[in-house]
Design an enzyme around this catalytic site. Structure first.
Site, PDB file in Angstrom:
ATOM      1  N   GLU A  99       0.814  -1.222   0.000  1.00 53.59           N
ATOM      2  CA  GLU A  99       0.000   0.000   0.000  1.00 53.59           C
ATOM      3  C   GLU A  99       0.844   1.267   0.000  1.00 53.59           C
ATOM      4  OE1 GLU A  99      -2.819  -0.487  -0.805  1.00 53.59           O
ATOM      5  OE2 GLU A  99      -3.878  -1.997   0.357  1.00 53.59           O
ATOM      6  N   HIS A 151      -2.922   2.108   8.663  1.00 51.29           N
ATOM      7  CA  HIS A 151      -3.987   1.348   7.986  1.00 51.29           C
ATOM      8  C   HIS A 151      -4.153  -0.002   8.663  1.00 51.29           C
ATOM      9  CE1 HIS A 151      -6.239  -0.901   5.047  1.00 51.29           C
ATOM     10  NE2 HIS A 151      -5.218  -1.684   4.772  1.00 51.29           N
ATOM     11  N   HIS A 178      -7.276  -3.498   9.312  1.00 51.57           N
ATOM     12  CA  HIS A 178      -8.554  -4.118   8.955  1.00 51.57           C
ATOM     13  C   HIS A 178      -9.346  -4.373  10.232  1.00 51.57           C
ATOM     14  CE1 HIS A 178      -6.414  -6.002   5.172  1.00 51.57           C
ATOM     15  NE2 HIS A 178      -6.385  -4.681   5.191  1.00 51.57           N
ATOM     16  N   HIS A 204     -12.648  -3.260   2.606  1.00 56.00           N
ATOM     17  CA  HIS A 204     -11.216  -3.399   2.883  1.00 56.00           C
ATOM     18  C   HIS A 204     -10.855  -3.115   4.351  1.00 56.00           C
ATOM     19  CE1 HIS A 204      -6.883  -2.539   1.259  1.00 56.00           C
ATOM     20  NE2 HIS A 204      -6.855  -2.958   2.505  1.00 56.00           N
TER      21      HIS A 204
HETATM   22  P1  13P Z   1       1.173  -5.299   3.255  1.00 58.35           P
HETATM   23  O1  13P Z   1       1.615  -6.488   4.087  1.00 58.35           O
HETATM   24  O2  13P Z   1       1.764  -5.337   1.868  1.00 58.35           O
HETATM   25  O3  13P Z   1       1.422  -3.999   3.988  1.00 58.35           O
HETATM   26  O4  13P Z   1      -0.391  -5.425   3.003  1.00 58.35           O
HETATM   27  C1  13P Z   1      -1.302  -5.575   4.052  1.00 58.35           C
HETATM   28  C2  13P Z   1      -2.584  -4.891   3.769  1.00 58.35           C
HETATM   29  O5  13P Z   1      -3.309  -4.594   4.710  1.00 58.35           O
HETATM   30  C3  13P Z   1      -2.995  -4.552   2.400  1.00 58.35           C
HETATM   31  O6  13P Z   1      -4.053  -3.653   2.415  1.00 58.35           O
END
Ligand code: 13P
Length: 234
Positions: free
Chosen positions: A76, A95, A97, A158
């Site tokens: 990202e 960021h 989830h 996402h």
């Molecule tokens: P990365 O491990 O490449 O940072 O990706 C994790 C992710 O949350 C993608 O949105």
């Protein structure tokens, strides 16, 4: 940046990443974090679990997308780079989830002012960005759009992005976004909740603007001013 300062920043990032996990807003190899360091920025490596990550695994990137380090940067990196470039008011992009924010994001729901704490992201809503494949320029463009005038947004189907002037503030906001998302999901089980008026939210935002929240000076005509005991006696 000196080598010592760079090492300290990388170690601070590892600490924040591990706290993303221990606070419950992240797990596995999901999530990523970046920190502006003057003309360049530091970013977490792709696909490396935070409990295995060492300061030396953090990647240094230039704003032209070139990087230096023993690992590849997060997939990202585009939205980290674009947000840091566009938003001079912040230095950190986080960021993750987190479960409740992502629950709303999979339904493309914007969080309204159903509770005054929606204001922690800087406005009357926490918007949800349109969906695009992870790691793409389209996702970065949609994220920037949803972050207009805000410090946080959801990412359709996402997760969430939270911004901060520093690492601690970004982590704090990420946790707040998750908490407000959890409240909203809970409130929705009884139906769509009523929304606070724009006038009320303007008061809340003005107060929050003078943050730290709770430490803000009282607003004339709005708060019942509490005074320290000594001053009250005088
Ligand atoms: P990365 O491990 O490449 O940072 O990706 C994790 C992710 O949350 C993608 O949105």
């Amino acid at each position: 940046m000196t080598e010592t300062a760079s090492h300290a920043s990388r170690a601070d990032m590892v600490d924040i990443c591990r706290r993303m996990n221990s606070s419950g807003i992240n797990q596995g190899t999901a999530g990523n974090l970046s920190l502006r360091t003057g003309d360049t920025f530091l970013i977490t490596p792709s696909s490396l679990a935070y409990d295995k990550m060492e300061p030396e695994d953090i990647v240094e990137m230039d704003f032209d997308g070139t990087y230096e380090g023993r690992r590849r940067p997060s997939s990202e990196w585009r939205f980290h780079r674009d947000i840091l470039a566009a938003r001079k008011d912040i230095n950190v992009v986080l960021h993750c989830h987190s479960i409740y924010a992502t629950t709303l994001a999979v339904h493309h729901k914007t969080i309204p002012s159903f509770h005054y704490m929606t204001g922690v992201a800087g406005g009357t809503t926490i918007r949800c960005a349109k969906y695009a494949t992870f790691g793409t320029q389209a996702l970065s463009d949609y994220a920037l759009e949803a972050l207009e005038g805000r410090l946080a947004c959801l990412l359709g189907q996402h997760g969430q992005i939270s911004l901060g002037a520093d690492l601690e503030k970004a982590l704090w906001l990420g946790i707040e976004v998750e908490t407000i998302s959890r409240l909203y999901v809970q409130a929705l089980t009884l139906g769509e909740p009523p929304i606070l008026s724009d006038e009320e939210m303007a008061r809340v935002l003005k107060q929050m603007d003078q943050m730290s929240y709770g430490q803000a000076p009282d607003l004339e005509g709005v708060n019942d001013t509490a005074r320290p005991r000594q001053a009250a006696d005088a």
